[in-house]
Design a protein around this motif. Structure first.
Motif, PDB file in Angstrom:
ATOM      1  N   PHE A 326      33.422  44.060  36.551  1.00 57.99           N
ATOM      2  CA  PHE A 326      32.040  43.980  36.983  1.00 57.99           C
ATOM      3  C   PHE A 326      31.209  43.018  36.185  1.00 57.99           C
ATOM      4  CE2 PHE A 326      29.175  45.209  39.922  1.00 57.99           C
ATOM      5  CZ  PHE A 326      29.990  45.741  40.889  1.00 57.99           C
ATOM      6  N   ALA A 327      31.275  43.184  34.850  1.00 60.69           N
ATOM      7  CA  ALA A 327      30.496  42.288  33.992  1.00 60.69           C
ATOM      8  C   ALA A 327      30.945  40.845  34.227  1.00 60.69           C
ATOM      9  CB  ALA A 327      30.675  42.678  32.531  1.00 60.69           C
ATOM     10  N   SER A 328      32.237  40.653  34.500  1.00 66.04           N
ATOM     11  CA  SER A 328      32.751  39.297  34.711  1.00 66.04           C
ATOM     12  C   SER A 328      32.293  38.715  36.040  1.00 66.04           C
ATOM     13  CB  SER A 328      34.283  39.276  34.657  1.00 66.04           C
ATOM     14  OG  SER A 328      34.705  39.706  33.397  1.00 66.04           O
ATOM     15  N   TYR A 329      31.869  39.573  36.951  1.00 63.50           N
ATOM     16  CA  TYR A 329      31.271  39.066  38.190  1.00 63.50           C
ATOM     17  C   TYR A 329      29.769  38.822  37.994  1.00 63.50           C
ATOM     18  CZ  TYR A 329      29.199  38.923  42.784  1.00 63.50           C
ATOM     19  OH  TYR A 329      28.451  38.527  43.863  1.00 63.50           O
ATOM     20  N   ILE A 330      29.084  39.866  37.495  1.00 66.45           N
ATOM     21  CA  ILE A 330      27.627  39.805  37.403  1.00 66.45           C
ATOM     22  C   ILE A 330      27.145  38.702  36.453  1.00 66.45           C
ATOM     23  CG2 ILE A 330      25.579  41.142  36.715  1.00 66.45           C
ATOM     24  CD1 ILE A 330      26.578  42.212  39.270  1.00 66.45           C
ATOM     25  N   ASP A 352      37.948  32.535  36.668  1.00 67.35           N
ATOM     26  CA  ASP A 352      38.371  33.888  37.022  1.00 67.35           C
ATOM     27  C   ASP A 352      39.327  33.966  38.213  1.00 67.35           C
ATOM     28  OD1 ASP A 352      37.082  36.011  35.221  1.00 67.35           O
ATOM     29  OD2 ASP A 352      35.473  34.602  35.552  1.00 67.35           O
ATOM     30  N   HIS A 353      38.895  33.457  39.354  1.00 63.62           N
ATOM     31  CA  HIS A 353      39.716  33.548  40.563  1.00 63.62           C
ATOM     32  C   HIS A 353      41.121  32.981  40.312  1.00 63.62           C
ATOM     33  CE1 HIS A 353      40.554  32.549  44.928  1.00 63.62           C
ATOM     34  NE2 HIS A 353      39.979  33.716  45.079  1.00 63.62           N
ATOM     35  N   GLY A 354      41.186  31.808  39.716  1.00 65.01           N
ATOM     36  CA  GLY A 354      42.470  31.155  39.464  1.00 65.01           C
ATOM     37  C   GLY A 354      43.316  31.941  38.464  1.00 65.01           C
ATOM     38  N   ARG A 355      42.678  32.470  37.437  1.00 69.60           N
ATOM     39  CA  ARG A 355      43.418  33.252  36.442  1.00 69.60           C
ATOM     40  C   ARG A 355      44.003  34.507  37.047  1.00 69.60           C
ATOM     41  NH1 ARG A 355      39.705  32.862  31.054  1.00 69.60           N
ATOM     42  NH2 ARG A 355      39.930  30.606  30.905  1.00 69.60           N
ATOM     43  N   ALA A 356      43.240  35.108  37.948  1.00 70.27           N
ATOM     44  CA  ALA A 356      43.721  36.312  38.620  1.00 70.27           C
ATOM     45  C   ALA A 356      44.945  35.967  39.461  1.00 70.27           C
ATOM     46  CB  ALA A 356      42.621  36.894  39.501  1.00 70.27           C
ATOM     47  N   LEU A 357      44.849  34.883  40.224  1.00 72.77           N
ATOM     48  CA  LEU A 357      45.981  34.495  41.075  1.00 72.77           C
ATOM     49  C   LEU A 357      47.221  34.245  40.230  1.00 72.77           C
ATOM     50  CD1 LEU A 357      44.188  32.050  43.553  1.00 72.77           C
ATOM     51  CD2 LEU A 357      45.038  34.338  44.068  1.00 72.77           C
ATOM     52  N   SER A 388      39.587  39.319  35.607  1.00 74.47           N
ATOM     53  CA  SER A 388      39.475  38.274  36.622  1.00 74.47           C
ATOM     54  C   SER A 388      39.848  38.754  38.020  1.00 74.47           C
ATOM     55  CB  SER A 388      40.335  37.077  36.223  1.00 74.47           C
ATOM     56  OG  SER A 388      39.856  36.555  35.001  1.00 74.47           O
ATOM     57  N   LYS A 389      40.884  39.580  38.132  1.00 73.71           N
ATOM     58  CA  LYS A 389      41.140  40.131  39.465  1.00 73.71           C
ATOM     59  C   LYS A 389      39.985  41.060  39.815  1.00 73.71           C
ATOM     60  CE  LYS A 389      44.453  42.466  42.472  1.00 73.71           C
ATOM     61  NZ  LYS A 389      45.739  43.185  42.594  1.00 73.71           N
ATOM     62  N   GLY A 390      39.555  41.840  38.823  1.00 74.61           N
ATOM     63  CA  GLY A 390      38.404  42.724  39.040  1.00 74.61           C
ATOM     64  C   GLY A 390      37.205  41.961  39.573  1.00 74.61           C
ATOM     65  N   SER A 391      36.834  40.869  38.902  1.00 74.25           N
ATOM     66  CA  SER A 391      35.639  40.145  39.341  1.00 74.25           C
ATOM     67  C   SER A 391      35.886  39.449  40.685  1.00 74.25           C
ATOM     68  CB  SER A 391      35.190  39.138  38.280  1.00 74.25           C
ATOM     69  OG  SER A 391      36.244  38.280  37.941  1.00 74.25           O
ATOM     70  N   SER A 392      37.122  39.030  40.925  1.00 71.13           N
ATOM     71  CA  SER A 392      37.402  38.316  42.178  1.00 71.13           C
ATOM     72  C   SER A 392      37.326  39.240  43.396  1.00 71.13           C
ATOM     73  CB  SER A 392      38.784  37.665  42.132  1.00 71.13           C
ATOM     74  OG  SER A 392      38.823  36.710  41.102  1.00 71.13           O
ATOM     75  N   ASN A 526      40.526  31.123  54.695  1.00 78.68           N
ATOM     76  CA  ASN A 526      39.852  31.561  53.472  1.00 78.68           C
ATOM     77  C   ASN A 526      38.813  30.533  53.039  1.00 78.68           C
ATOM     78  OD1 ASN A 526      39.236  33.334  51.441  1.00 78.68           O
ATOM     79  ND2 ASN A 526      40.859  32.631  50.062  1.00 78.68           N
ATOM     80  N   ALA A 527      37.959  30.157  53.988  1.00 79.39           N
ATOM     81  CA  ALA A 527      36.914  29.175  53.708  1.00 79.39           C
ATOM     82  C   ALA A 527      36.084  29.642  52.525  1.00 79.39           C
ATOM     83  CB  ALA A 527      36.030  29.020  54.943  1.00 79.39           C
ATOM     84  N   GLY A 528      35.765  28.708  51.622  1.00 78.59           N
ATOM     85  CA  GLY A 528      34.981  29.040  50.439  1.00 78.59           C
ATOM     86  C   GLY A 528      35.801  29.789  49.402  1.00 78.59           C
ATOM     87  N   GLU A 529      37.109  29.932  49.613  1.00 78.12           N
ATOM     88  CA  GLU A 529      37.980  30.621  48.655  1.00 78.12           C
ATOM     89  C   GLU A 529      37.384  31.951  48.223  1.00 78.12           C
ATOM     90  OE1 GLU A 529      41.132  29.703  47.514  1.00 78.12           O
ATOM     91  OE2 GLU A 529      40.986  28.291  49.178  1.00 78.12           O
ATOM     92  N   VAL A 530      36.940  32.697  49.218  1.00 78.78           N
ATOM     93  CA  VAL A 530      36.237  33.939  48.942  1.00 78.78           C
ATOM     94  C   VAL A 530      37.200  35.090  48.659  1.00 78.78           C
ATOM     95  CG1 VAL A 530      34.816  35.690  50.030  1.00 78.78           C
ATOM     96  CG2 VAL A 530      34.176  33.298  50.228  1.00 78.78           C
ATOM     97  N   SER A 531      38.290  35.149  49.393  1.00 76.63           N
ATOM     98  CA  SER A 531      39.198  36.280  49.203  1.00 76.63           C
ATOM     99  C   SER A 531      40.302  35.918  48.226  1.00 76.63           C
ATOM    100  CB  SER A 531      39.787  36.706  50.545  1.00 76.63           C
ATOM    101  OG  SER A 531      38.737  37.225  51.348  1.00 76.63           O
ATOM    102  N   LEU A 532      40.901  36.960  47.643  1.00 79.02           N
ATOM    103  CA  LEU A 532      41.914  36.730  46.614  1.00 79.02           C
ATOM    104  C   LEU A 532      43.279  36.590  47.288  1.00 79.02           C
ATOM    105  CD1 LEU A 532      42.152  36.565  43.500  1.00 79.02           C
ATOM    106  CD2 LEU A 532      43.033  38.889  43.597  1.00 79.02           C
TER     107      LEU A 532
END
Ligand code: BES
Ligand code: ZN
Length: 853
Positions: A326-330, A352-357, A388-392, A526-532
């Motif tokens: 959460f904190a990593s998103y907010i 974040d997104h890339g690290r999660a992937l 990072s997966k959490g925030s993504s 996945n326009a805008g790379e919104v989903s993981l």
């Protein structure tokens, strides 16, 4: 090995603590006294609390009119102490009074000491780091996040020192022998891991925000100028969160304290947030743009925790991601609000997104929610899955629900659970109630299952239809072949393309396969790379997408996603690396910093893979052809009116171009180094290129600079350069230097890791780590996340032999806090070896073709 059960009895719970601590700065010990008011729900003959390394000198229980001294026994493995009584204690209220002493060690956890120098004189401060399970090192307590209590803290300290805790002092009285007693106002109901005590020769600057909250920045003496930036940012941030969450910051004070010896980046203690110096202090003349961004991000992250984590706390560490994800998103919302021109949401994709992937593409990942019991298991999950997966997945959900509904859902959740604890379902329920959507069902597999989907797309039959399917993605075909994973995710999927209008189309894909309508033109899933997730396009669709890219039809985030997946799908064996390298050539006139940052990262990964191959020089040449245009555009000089990300891009481009061997860039860096006048934004580039192309003379110069430097950010830059030399003799010196008294223990790991990631230093470092394993274990042992971080660097190895070596070594020398990290790194090495074998020829002939053009 069976892990001991470390959860305490449900029948005895603390209600309020009165705690007094007195550090001794000459003997490095501390004395403590506490009274815990408790509720007993079932008659018991003994009480067990958490306690590590404390010697309990007196223990007495009072219940009604009856008092009795307890018999003390310690359970070292369980990290508990048990007090036994003659008679059963009756149901009802009781008070436990304890006297104890402990050691003020220099191990960066519990109640510990930090060292600094003022005018050549050695000084010490005492501070705390309790998360996750180290409050028990400072005082016997019920050290579980759901045991929230009010704390009345007193500190007995030398009269001339500052004493800081979670609230403001209420009474300060003189004590004998030049000491004072500082009694703090009662805390709100809170968890033990969020308490903090900081005592030392500290200075501060302060300001009041609109509603009267006092914000202060503390540093060791002489650094107040470096605190000004943080003060400004902290105030803006607090203001932003109060508005966003719709709940006032509940304490009268918010202190931010820079601590010279500090293991994490920062810690969100309620009202007394502690930081590494690099994450809080900015020298107006010497800090870089990247340094500034780090400070702002860390402040935003820790202040988000004041609500998410401190006011509402996870019930158990299984739900750690509620804090960290959460904190990593907010944090991005806040930073984007304060510095809209920094393009933080694009940077989210790399940070974040890339690290999660990446991490979650391994078979040895773990679900976001995972059962953890032992402290070493808890400390292991402070990783890219929780953060990072959490925030993504939060970002994915926000985009799906819409930002306002999401915010209202959060407000609802915080109000409902404030001063209490929550689980993942509680968050989904609150968001579900406000949105009217079945959030719990959509999110279930994202948090309860490991991994994420690969969505594959191809034309179906005639022109008007596409077939899309989902399966779990693995970053290596070896891992994929071993797994029998059948997970299906509910995927919010947005599609952009020719004829789909500006907003494209959006739907929830919750089946194994679906048919969707399509025009004959290009389309981007996945326009805008919104989903993981990742997307695997059929050859035909990829070709069309490549054309759309060249015609400038794709936005930043989509350009980013396309190149990232091209490389990662080749690592995973879905296409060949030469296809990704070919696509990379289309990015030569890219102008966005984050897209470049991703491309540079991917090229670097391939460079590492083939660093021992005979065609490595051709790879460098090809890489130079990719960076030449952008390097020319950004140049060495700052331009009028340019922004933050222009500075970041300049450093990135120049370093990449120089590092792949452009002689002019190297020469310019060397000249600048010799002139001694270097813009802070270029220092990293200059030092690195000087080191990569330097010998003993440059080594000595950089080492001397490190030793006389006092700004830690600058020291970090120099230390990094010291890890980049080509000579093994010099790299050997850097390894020794890392463990010397000149480098703080928290920074040593980073230096070792950095030499490890240098192709010329990898074998050397691995040998060094094995030889010094005992020292390293001793320094960082016991649930410290620095050891796993170090081991992760071994992912640079590309041969099976190395994997076997590592495996053997860790079998003989177990590191429980790094169990999962070891498995992950082994998986990565086997994957590299396979990748290299598979694609080496294709890469080499691609480079050959480039050569002959
Ligand atoms: N709560 C953590 C600090 C922490 C990390 C404590 C690991 C115990 C174990 C803090 O909120 C945090 O996440 N800090 C980050 C910085 C942040 C910007 C991601 C850190 O320390 O790197
Ligand atoms: Zn955090």
């Amino acid at each position: 090995m069976i892990k001991p059960n470390v959860k305490l009895s449900k029948f005895v719970s603390p209600v309020r603590y009165e705690l007094m601590l007195r550090p001794d700065f000459s003997g490095f010990t501390f004395l403590g006294e506490e009274t815990i008011a408790m509720q007993i729900d079932k008659p018991v003959k003994e009480i067990t609390l958490h306690s590590v390394g404390l010697e309990i000198e007196e223990a007495e229980i009072t219940s009604g009119k009856f008092s009795e001294a307890g018999e003390v026994s310690y359970q070292e493995k369980e990290e508990t102490v048990t007090l036994g009584f003659q008679k059963k204690l009756p149901v009802g209220k009781a008070q436990l009074r304890l006297k104890f002493k402990g050691i003020l060690a220099d191990n960066l956890k519990g109640f510990y000491r930090s060292k600094f120098e003022i005018d050549g004189v050695e000084k010490f401060l005492a501070t705390t780091q309790f998360e996750s399970t180290d409050a028990r090192r400072a005082f016997p307590c019920f050290d579980e996040p759901s045991q929230k209590c009010i704390f009345d803290i007193s500190l007995i300290v030398p009269s001339e020192m500052e004493a800081i805790s979670n609230t403001l002092p209420e009474i300060v009285s003189q004590h004998e022998g030049g000491f004072k007693v500082v009694k703090f106002a009662p805390t709100p109901k809170m968890s033990t891991y969020l308490l903090a005590f900081i005592i030392g020769d500290l200075e501060y600057i302060e300001a009041n925000i609109k509603n009267g909250v006092l914000v202060r920045i503390f540093t060791t003496p002489g650094k107040l100028k470096q605190a000004e930036f943080a003060l400004e940012v902290a105030i803006k941030c607090l203001d932003f969160y109060e508005n966003y969450f719709g709940i006032k910051y509940p304490l009268p004070v918010l202190d931010l304290i820079a601590i010279p010896d500090f293991s994490a980046g920062a810690m969100e203690n309620w009202g007394a947030v502690t930081y590494r110096e690099t994450a809080l202090l900015i020298d107006p003349e010497k800090s870089s743009s990247a340094n500034r961004q780090r400070v702002v991000v860390v402040i935003a992250h820790e202040l988000a925790h004041q609500w998410f984590g401190n006011l509402v706390t996870m019930e158990w560490w299984t739900h750690l991601w509620l804090n960290e994800g959460f904190a990593s998103y907010i944090e991005y919302l806040a930073v984007d609000h304060i510095f809209p021109e920094w393009q933080m949401w694009s940077q989210f994709l790399t940070e974040d997104h890339g690290r999660a992937l990446e991490l979650d593409g391994l078979a040895n990942t773990h679900p976001v929610e995972i059962e953890v019991v032992h402290p070493s298991e808890i400390s292991e999950i402070f990783d890219a899955v929780s953060y990072s997966k959490g925030s993504s997945i939060i970002r994915m959900l926000t985009e799906y629900l819409g930002p306002k509904v999401f915010r209202d859902g959060l407000r609802h959740y915080l109000k409902r659970h404030q001063y209490a604890n929550a689980r993942t379902e509680d968050l989904w329920n609150a968001l579900g109630e406000v949105s009217g959507q079945n959030v719990a069902i959509i999110m279930h597999n994202w948090t309860s299952m490991p991994g994420y989907p690969l969505v594959r797309v191809k034309r179906k039959g005639g022109r008007g239809k596409l077939e899309i399917t989902q399966e779990r993605f693995f970053s290596s075909p070896i891992s994929a072949s071993k797994a029998k994973d059948k997970t299906l995710w509910s995927i919010p999927l947005k599609v952009m393309g020719d004829g789909l209008g500006v907003d494209g189309s959006e739907f929830l894909m919750d089946k194994k396969s679906m048919t969707i309508p399509a025009s004959g033109g290009w389309l981007k899933l996945n326009a805008g790379e919104v989903s993981l997730l990742r997307v695997d396009y059929s050859k035909e669709l990829l070709l069309k997408l490549g054309q759309a890219l060249s015609q400038g039809e794709l936005g930043v985030l989509d350009r980013f996603g396309l190149i990232r997946d091209a490389f990662d799908l080749s690592e995973a064996g879905f296409n060949s690396t030469d296809e990704a390298l070919k696509l990379a050539l289309n990015y030569k006139s890219e102008s966005n910093y984050t897209v470049w940052s991703e491309l540079a990262g991917k090229l670097n990964k391939v460079a590492n893979l083939i660093s021992d191959e005979p065609f490595y020089n051709d790879f460098e040449k090809n890489a130079r052809s990719i960076f030449v245009e952008i390097t020319g555009k950004v140049g060495w000089e700052k331009k009028d009116g340019e922004g933050h990300t222009d500075s970041l891009l300049r450093a990135l481009a120049l370093y990449s171009f120089g590092s792949y061997g452009d002689p002019e860039t190297i020469k310019k860096a060397q000249d600048m180094f010799n002139s001694g006048k270097i813009d802070p934004d270029l220092r990293g580039v200059v030092y690195n290129l000087v080191a990569e192309n330097g010998g003993e003379k440059e080594y000595a110069q950089l080492l001397a600079l490190y030793k006389k430097e006092t700004l830690q950010q600058e020291r970090d830059r120099i230390a990094r350069a010291l890890s980049l030399f080509k000579s093994k003799t010099l790299l050997g010196k850097t390894l020794e230097f890392a463990l010397s008294k000149d480098v703080r223990s928290q920074d040593a790991i980073f230096v070792l890791g950095s030499v490890w990631r240098n192709p010329n230093g990898k074998d050397l470092t691995w040998g060094f780590v094995q030889k010094n394993w005992k020292v390293l274990k001793e320094r960082y042992s016991g649930g410290h996340f620095l050891i796993p971080r170090l081991i992760q660097s071994a992912a640079v190895f590309t041969t099976k032999e190395k994997a076997v070596e590592l495996e053997k070594f860790f079998k003989k020398n177990p590191a429980p806090e790094a169990n999962r990290a070891i498995k992950q790194v082994l998986e990565q090495i086997y994957s590299n070896a396979d990748w290299l074998k598979r694609d080496s020829k294709a890469i080499s002939s691609f480079l050959c073709r480039q050569e002959s053009r």
